[in-house]
Motif scaffolding. Sequence first.
Motif, PDB file in Angstrom:
ATOM      1  N   ASN A  84      47.039 106.060  50.167  1.00  0.00           N
ATOM      2  CA  ASN A  84      47.933 105.405  49.919  1.00  0.00           C
ATOM      3  C   ASN A  84      49.134 106.408  49.854  1.00  0.00           C
ATOM      4  O   ASN A  84      50.349 105.947  50.035  1.00  0.00           O
ATOM      5  CB  ASN A  84      47.730 104.465  48.790  1.00  0.00           C
ATOM      6  N   TYR A  86      49.458 109.479  50.802  1.00  0.00           N
ATOM      7  CA  TYR A  86      49.620 110.126  52.110  1.00  0.00           C
ATOM      8  C   TYR A  86      50.625 108.996  52.981  1.00  0.00           C
ATOM      9  O   TYR A  86      51.552 109.600  53.696  1.00  0.00           O
ATOM     10  CB  TYR A  86      48.641 110.623  52.685  1.00  0.00           C
ATOM     11  N   ARG A  87      50.241 107.932  52.962  1.00  0.00           N
ATOM     12  CA  ARG A  87      50.962 106.949  53.824  1.00  0.00           C
ATOM     13  C   ARG A  87      52.352 106.695  53.321  1.00  0.00           C
ATOM     14  O   ARG A  87      53.291 106.567  54.255  1.00  0.00           O
ATOM     15  CB  ARG A  87      50.310 105.513  53.643  1.00  0.00           C
ATOM     16  N   ASN A  88      52.666 106.884  52.017  1.00  0.00           N
ATOM     17  CA  ASN A  88      54.028 106.596  51.575  1.00  0.00           C
ATOM     18  C   ASN A  88      54.896 107.816  51.841  1.00  0.00           C
ATOM     19  O   ASN A  88      56.118 107.698  52.300  1.00  0.00           O
ATOM     20  CB  ASN A  88      54.110 106.394  50.022  1.00  0.00           C
ATOM     21  N   ARG A  90      53.532 111.188  53.118  1.00  0.00           N
ATOM     22  CA  ARG A  90      53.172 112.092  54.192  1.00  0.00           C
ATOM     23  C   ARG A  90      52.779 113.367  53.586  1.00  0.00           C
ATOM     24  O   ARG A  90      52.998 114.522  54.353  1.00  0.00           O
ATOM     25  CB  ARG A  90      54.309 112.445  55.464  1.00  0.00           C
TER      26      ARG A  90
END
Length: 102
Positions: A84, A86-88, A90
């Motif tokens: 999560n 990383y998705r927000n 990067r």
Amino acid sequence: MIHMEYYLTVSAVMMFAGVYGFFTRRNLLAMLISVELVLNSVDINFAVFNRFLFPEQLEGFFFALFAIGISAAETAVAIAIIINIYRNIRNIQVKNMEEMKH
């Protein structure tokens, strides 16, 4: 027969490597691996002390199995949180976690 001190030495090396890795790494996955090293060293201690102090009983092995189960659940939750993050943003570097506060 291998003496207890050898097992405890391996466990201590794993413990110190995990603590060192946790405090020196800046990547969340590397920190998670370091925490797993610490937990595995504890599992070795459970099994060793059970084997040498109470060879007829299995409490240490059951504690180790329980700790492995808890460790697996903790790893699954931690990896979900890291994905999560990383998705927000990067990136999974610890220095970038300040962005999550805003």
